[in-house]
Scaffold this motif. Structure first.
Motif, PDB file in Angstrom:
ATOM      1  N   ILE A 122       0.857  -1.187   0.000  1.00 30.41           N
ATOM      2  CA  ILE A 122       0.000   0.000   0.000  1.00 30.41           C
ATOM      3  C   ILE A 122       0.893   1.238   0.000  1.00 30.41           C
ATOM      4  CG2 ILE A 122      -1.791   1.284   1.234  1.00 30.41           C
ATOM      5  CD1 ILE A 122      -2.565  -1.424   2.557  1.00 30.41           C
ATOM      6  N   ALA A 123       0.727   2.071  -1.023  1.00 29.21           N
ATOM      7  CA  ALA A 123       1.473   3.333  -1.088  1.00 29.21           C
ATOM      8  C   ALA A 123       0.796   4.331  -0.154  1.00 29.21           C
ATOM      9  CB  ALA A 123       1.471   3.866  -2.515  1.00 29.21           C
ATOM     10  N   ARG A 124       1.595   5.117   0.546  1.00 27.18           N
ATOM     11  CA  ARG A 124       1.043   6.101   1.483  1.00 27.18           C
ATOM     12  C   ARG A 124       1.616   7.480   1.199  1.00 27.18           C
ATOM     13  NH1 ARG A 124      -3.056   3.666   4.729  1.00 27.18           N
ATOM     14  NH2 ARG A 124      -2.406   1.548   5.218  1.00 27.18           N
ATOM     15  N   HIS A 125       0.958   8.488   1.750  1.00 26.86           N
ATOM     16  CA  HIS A 125       1.391   9.877   1.634  1.00 26.86           C
ATOM     17  C   HIS A 125       2.883  10.013   1.945  1.00 26.86           C
ATOM     18  CE1 HIS A 125       1.049  14.246   1.863  1.00 26.86           C
ATOM     19  NE2 HIS A 125       1.707  14.201   3.008  1.00 26.86           N
ATOM     20  N   GLY A 126       3.624  10.590   0.999  1.00 26.73           N
ATOM     21  CA  GLY A 126       5.035  10.858   1.232  1.00 26.73           C
ATOM     22  C   GLY A 126       5.986   9.796   0.697  1.00 26.73           C
ATOM     23  N   TYR A 127       5.455   8.627   0.285  1.00 25.68           N
ATOM     24  CA  TYR A 127       6.349   7.581  -0.227  1.00 25.68           C
ATOM     25  C   TYR A 127       6.897   8.001  -1.600  1.00 25.68           C
ATOM     26  CZ  TYR A 127       4.587   4.196   3.286  1.00 25.68           C
ATOM     27  OH  TYR A 127       4.260   3.532   4.444  1.00 25.68           O
ATOM     28  N   PRO A 128       8.185   7.719  -1.862  1.00 24.13           N
ATOM     29  CA  PRO A 128       8.776   8.106  -3.145  1.00 24.13           C
ATOM     30  C   PRO A 128       8.265   7.243  -4.302  1.00 24.13           C
ATOM     31  CG  PRO A 128      10.462   7.648  -1.469  1.00 24.13           C
ATOM     32  CD  PRO A 128       9.168   7.151  -0.940  1.00 24.13           C
TER      33      PRO A 128
ATOM     34  N   ALA B 283      -3.569   3.617   8.583  1.00 27.43           N
ATOM     35  CA  ALA B 283      -2.228   3.786   9.144  1.00 27.43           C
ATOM     36  C   ALA B 283      -1.373   2.532   9.021  1.00 27.43           C
ATOM     37  CB  ALA B 283      -2.335   4.191  10.609  1.00 27.43           C
ATOM     38  N   VAL B 284      -0.068   2.735   9.164  1.00 25.98           N
ATOM     39  CA  VAL B 284       0.922   1.669   9.131  1.00 25.98           C
ATOM     40  C   VAL B 284       1.483   1.502  10.541  1.00 25.98           C
ATOM     41  CG1 VAL B 284       3.094   0.910   8.102  1.00 25.98           C
ATOM     42  CG2 VAL B 284       1.555   2.398   6.807  1.00 25.98           C
ATOM     43  N   SER B 285       1.554   0.247  11.045  1.00 22.71           N
ATOM     44  CA  SER B 285       2.092   0.026  12.389  1.00 22.71           C
ATOM     45  C   SER B 285       3.092  -1.125  12.371  1.00 22.71           C
ATOM     46  CB  SER B 285       0.972  -0.325  13.371  1.00 22.71           C
ATOM     47  OG  SER B 285      -0.012   0.670  13.364  1.00 22.71           O
ATOM     48  N   ASP B 286       4.155  -0.984  13.133  1.00 21.62           N
ATOM     49  CA  ASP B 286       5.152  -2.045  13.236  1.00 21.62           C
ATOM     50  C   ASP B 286       4.666  -3.130  14.176  1.00 21.62           C
ATOM     51  OD1 ASP B 286       7.237  -1.091  11.561  1.00 21.62           O
ATOM     52  OD2 ASP B 286       7.673   0.440  13.067  1.00 21.62           O
ATOM     53  N   LEU B 287       5.105  -4.362  13.896  1.00 23.36           N
ATOM     54  CA  LEU B 287       4.913  -5.481  14.815  1.00 23.36           C
ATOM     55  C   LEU B 287       6.213  -5.672  15.570  1.00 23.36           C
ATOM     56  CD1 LEU B 287       3.264  -7.983  12.319  1.00 23.36           C
ATOM     57  CD2 LEU B 287       2.129  -6.941  14.297  1.00 23.36           C
ATOM     58  N   PHE B 288       6.120  -5.805  16.893  1.00 22.52           N
ATOM     59  CA  PHE B 288       7.325  -5.994  17.704  1.00 22.52           C
ATOM     60  C   PHE B 288       7.312  -7.395  18.301  1.00 22.52           C
ATOM     61  CE2 PHE B 288       6.585  -1.410  17.681  1.00 22.52           C
ATOM     62  CZ  PHE B 288       7.835  -0.968  17.260  1.00 22.52           C
TER      63      PHE B 288
END
Lengths: 373, 125
Positions: free
Chosen positions: A300-306, B63-68
């Protein structure tokens, strides 16, 4: 409107909280981002009708004998073509042609109503006040935002929802048209406008009537599958419909031609703010263009990705998500004009790795025509 | 309700220990906070996880979230069902939405994590 945590509340704040909405700070307001599920709210708007509280948006009214001359000078579109009850999409640009805000301009009986983004209300008021102070226009500016609520029922069943609540002739109310009248006994300006890609309405009413109007709409919508919808689905809906969001696709570094909004600029109307700069862009063509991207893998491309072409970074993603309607991962991005070509391949850098994408036509989604056989 | 037989990290991952193998996933609290999950970037089998370091990514609509990693060890299996059905993380985070099975590097590590009562307290209010 009351305030706490440094964030303002719309007149419907308590209603949202009672519904269990997740509230987030947005443009200085506490706003509902979702009630239960963004995807479910998104699908409700595509298939039935969703109800949005947009009372954070700005409503600025221009009146006076030279209201038209002033508005025409301030915005890039031509309000001179509007009859009372008609509206147009427009933008306010600075002298360099950069976009201060995008807005909807309604011709009212007494003047022009500019509905602007909440985050830009201060900037729009400042720009209009400055133009009034330095120009010689017999016009006045009134900020009606705080006493105005805005409720937006959006979706294919929106007309079915409103019809029993009003004597207004909604069937003959076309897109980008507005009419004043009562809905559920409450004085409203009813506009056939929206930001979802579906049929729908925007109902402007007095802030003190907002809760009553919301309750009447939700009661009437119970049998139609109406659900309250938050800013999360508003964002995914507008993205599928290829509509720009200020702060993502639009800002002061962007001109309307780059954003595929050149059709909105009316050079032939005469002098207006930004005209010289925009005329140059129109003649030589924009250096970059907003394009649609469809990812060719699961990323998924997101805001700010090059965005890269042949290993070289050439552009940037402005918005992106997993499209609930299409089941594809979609994005918008700015690319240099020489690389902006539907069908051509690019890559988006997601977490340090290139992921393949194809440039596709905007919008990603167009609603089915109601009369289509 | 948080299952009693699991251990929990402060980053909202859970661990179910079965001999030398630990199954890991995210909690219902984390899934609810994220909202509709639409993509999971899984580790590769054989990957070395280090306790509390990132090992993957989950993406919701917004949103994008990391898995730890809640524990250290070697990934022996990943839940391929999440590739086509990332929503399993929302619908059944403690069951069908498991993320990976890991051969524990240190059998005592899980004991240092929170039990269900302590985790419930962490996420209350």
């Amino acid at each position: 409107m009351s305030a706490d945590d440094g964030h303002r509340h719309t007149p419907l704040h308590d209603v949202h909280v009672a519904l269990g909405a997740r509230m987030i700070p947005f443009a200085g307001y506490q706003m509902p981002v979702q009630y239960a599920s963004i995807i479910d709210e998104h699908r409700t708007v595509r298939s039935a009708v969703g109800l949005f509280d947009l009372s954070h948006m700005g409503e600025l009214h221009v009146a006076g004998t030279e209201a038209l001359a002033f508005t025409r000078y301030a915005v890039v579109s031509d309000p001179g073509t509007l009859e009372p009850g008609q509206a147009q999409y427009s933008m306010l640009c600075d002298v360099d042609g950069g976009i201060i805000d995008d807005l909807i301009l309604y011709r009212t009986d007494e003047g022009y109503l500019l509905v602007c983004n909440a985050a830009n209300r201060g900037a729009v008021v400042a720009q209009l006040a400055s133009l009034l102070a330095h120009g010689d226009f017999d016009a006045t500016l009134e900020d009606r935002s705080d006493r105005t609520a805005l409720l937006a029922p959006q979706g294919p069943r929106a007309a079915e929802l409103l019809s029993p609540l009003t004597e207004l002739d909604l069937a003959s109310l076309g897109n980008y048209r507005s009419i004043a009248g009562k809905v559920a006994g409450i004085d409203c300006m009813v506009a056939r406008t929206g930001y979802t890609g579906e049929d729908g309405f925007e109902l402007f009413c007095a802030a003190r009537s907002a809760v009553r109007l919301w309750e009447a709409l939700t009661a009437a919508g119970a049998g139609l599958g109406l659900k309250p919808c938050g800013l999360g689905s508003r964002d995914t809906l507008r993205l599928e419909a290829g509509m720009p969001l200020y702060g993502n696709e639009l800002d002061r570094s962007v001109n309307p031609y780059e954003a595929n909004l050149g059709r909105v600029v009316k050079m032939e109307k005469g002098e207006f703010v930004g005209r010289a700069a925009l005329a140059t862009v129109q003649q030589v063509g924009p250096r970059r263009r907003l394009v649609g991207l469809q990812m060719r893998d699961e990323a998924i491309a997101r805001h700010g990705y090059p965005v890269v072409v042949e290993g070289r970074e050439v552009g940037v993603v402005t918005s992106g998500t997993a499209s609930p309607t299409l089941g594809e991962r979609i994005a918008m991005a700015y690319l240099p004009a020489e690389h902006a070509l539907v069908g051509s391949a690019v890559a988006v850098i997601v977490r340090d790795r290139p992921h393949p994408a194809e440039q596709v036509k905007l919008p990603f989604y167009r609603r089915p025509r109601p009369d289509a056989a | 309700m948080m299952p009693d037989d699991l251990r929990y990290s402060r980053e909202h991952e859970w661990v179910r220990v079965d001999g030398a193998i630990a199954t890991i996933g995210i909690t219902s609290f984390a899934a609810d906070e994220l909202g509709d999950i639409v993509y999971v970037e899984l580790p590769e089998v054989g990957a070395q996880l280090k306790q509390f370091a990132g090992f993957g990514v989950v993406e919701s609509v917004k949103a994008v979230s990391d898995l730890f990693a809640p524990i250290s060890g070697t990934v022996t299996e990943v839940n391929d069902a999440l590739r086509s059905g990332p929503e399993l993380l929302n619908t059944d985070p403690f069951g069908a939405g498991w993320i990976a099975k890991v051969e524990l590097a240190d059998a005592t590590e899980p004991e240092g994590l929170l039990d269900a009562a302590a985790y419930a307290e962490l996420t209350a209010g």
